[in-house]
Enzyme design. Sequence first.
Site, PDB file in Angstrom:
ATOM      1  N   SER A   1      21.251  44.335  54.322  1.00  0.00           N
ATOM      2  CA  SER A   1      22.623  45.094  55.434  1.00  0.00           C
ATOM      3  C   SER A   1      20.911  45.174  56.519  1.00  0.00           C
ATOM      4  CB  SER A   1      23.254  46.540  54.723  1.00  0.00           C
ATOM      5  OG  SER A   1      23.711  46.946  56.058  1.00  0.00           O
TER       6      SER A   1
ATOM      7  N   HIS B   1      31.399  43.804  52.719  1.00  0.00           N
ATOM      8  CA  HIS B   1      29.537  44.730  53.012  1.00  0.00           C
ATOM      9  C   HIS B   1      28.728  44.303  51.574  1.00  0.00           C
ATOM     10  CE1 HIS B   1      26.539  44.798  55.192  1.00  0.00           C
ATOM     11  NE2 HIS B   1      26.111  46.141  55.059  1.00  0.00           N
TER      12      HIS B   1
END
Length: 696
Positions: A551, A671
């Site tokens: 991320s 994610h």
Amino acid sequence: MPSTPSESLETTNPYAWLEATHDDAALEWVRAQTQRTEAELHDADFSQRVDAIRRVLDAQDRIPMVTKRGDYYYNFWRDAEHRLGLWRRTTWDSYRTENPQWEILLDMDGYALQQGEPWHFAGSAFLRPAEGQPHRRALIRLSPDGGDQVRVREFDLETLRFIDDGFDLAVAKTSASWIDENTLLVASATNESDTTRSTYARTARKLTRGTALEDAEVVFEVAQEHVAAFCYFDSAPGFERIVTTDAIDFYNSRTGVILDGTHHNIEVPTDVQVSLHRQWVLFAPQTDWEHHAELIPAGSLAIGNLTDFLNDGRIQKVIFQPDAKTSLQGMDFTANYLLVSLLHDVAAQIRVFDLRENFAETSLPLADPMLSVSVGAVDDEDAATADDYWMTVTGFTTPTTLFRGSIGAEPEVVKRSPERFDAAGFSVTQHFARSNDGTRVPYFQVADARLKLDGENSVLMDGYGGFQHSMTPGYAPAMGAGWLSRRSGNGRLPVYVMTNIRGGGEYGPSWHRAALRENRHRAYEDFAAIAEDLVTRGVTRRARLAATGRSNGGLLMGNMIAGYPQLFGAISCGVPLLDMQRYTQLAAGHSWIAEYGDPDVPQDWVFLRTFSPLHRLDDQPHPTDDYPASLIWTTTTDDRVGPSQARKMAARMIDKGIANVRYHEPEDGGHAGSTDNESTARMLATSYEFLWRQVR
């Protein structure tokens, strides 16, 4: 010449075709690259590593962490037999035994078979029952693919079934809380007008049973350019209210309460974080705040009575002020105490404030500074558990222990996790590197206690450096099985390094703000300084040094690839931001402008380009054989960052002729990168295997 936001997309974004997540041409490229990566990595050794990681994830003697609701303790559990998991509950007497007896409330694998779709459990919200009655209803969040979007369904805790004609909210980025048995407070990004540019809900509606969401009364809304409207109904007896938050950007917001139909703003600067609990209001300023002629420093914690504050702005006390080494990390309430978690040079401290005695302060005794400690109330509304707390203690080589205590008494051990990998001989130490501007930057090192400082040790660095997120020690059996349990070609144990670079929250708001926007380079200089320190100390050398991040940590890795390639032998870059010119146009990227800057503002783009890895590849080119072996990976269903940034970076590196670039993109996982223990094991093993083969 640097490009400007006004240049054509075709000129500045030649890989725009990869932004169409489900486009046939894009997916054809994705599948070809993924198959190539799997053909190279997914062999017998890889399968053994997957099995080892999956075994620790599936282990039946893991600690089943629980949440108390009424007389029951609830847990969600996944293992080899229950891939999608079980939502279940037990009693306290049963939970504290070695083999608790669980009542199965919802079998997600069975539900998937029934529905013909692999729904994933994403949380629950209980309807508060009448006094003395058991909980009877809950809202269940169901993700179709592991992403941020969820369906919300009403569940009957007596019949253990979803209610056919009950509340059922369509898949979207949604939050929902109960107001009463027939009314919900719902914030849902279901259509363009109810959705912010950041892809989150713009409005909150009071939804009554039998009414369509689009017809429900709007009780709160925010500007479309803001990040989101966050709302929940606080059902605590005597303090019933709607709590609203207008998230202007990631670090600025306005909090208010709706009482008897009237909205009351809590008037503080927008960078003061506000939280409410019963009669209390807490304030955590991110910059120095002058209030009623009193200076409340950034990183402090102040407390007041909400009614008093709404009436005349009165604050009762500043109960914590930071120093250069100590920072606020979190807090929770029992019935009569406030528990505050701190870090001192990244070592845990827990302070206790008595709400009845003018916030008199004590501390919970902690034995080992190299361990992480977290605390939280058990159930402050139950008289039998009013001042009870959970305490979780964990370390890099110390399996997690769950304690339960009551303020003023010695906590008891409830559960201990067994060892999942052989940590014998490992030593945990803390070190400090000197960054480019002279700042001392801490990092933890997990290594053989007899470590030879001759540069021949295989090292894995881990980093994040953003959003005021603190990296702290923790027992990670998957990392133990995937990395620390190996032996390199010279017979040595590998080394793991956790970095505490600027941009994180290890030293409070100032540590975070030091690497915001135009100062972002400091986070990358910190990480590079630690890499250089490991070499200077003789721990490793470039060919044996690997790094990983996801991320925002993936953005960190992208900048290591593009800006510091000479330092690393291998890098794993997961679910990353990499195109800082386009990030605000993709998925939830618009919500991070406060962290990075706005590429549509010309002066912002000047500094954004300097840490946009996709652009740095061309702006600061290195010889193609100077780049580290790089694995760039994501998932097709990542609806937070989106897969296109990883796709474009890999494609650009490949087109530039950079050797040993691999790309991997499974479909599901969102994610987080995975949806179940099997996919988690494969995701982690792919990264570890790639890195290990380069630096062993």
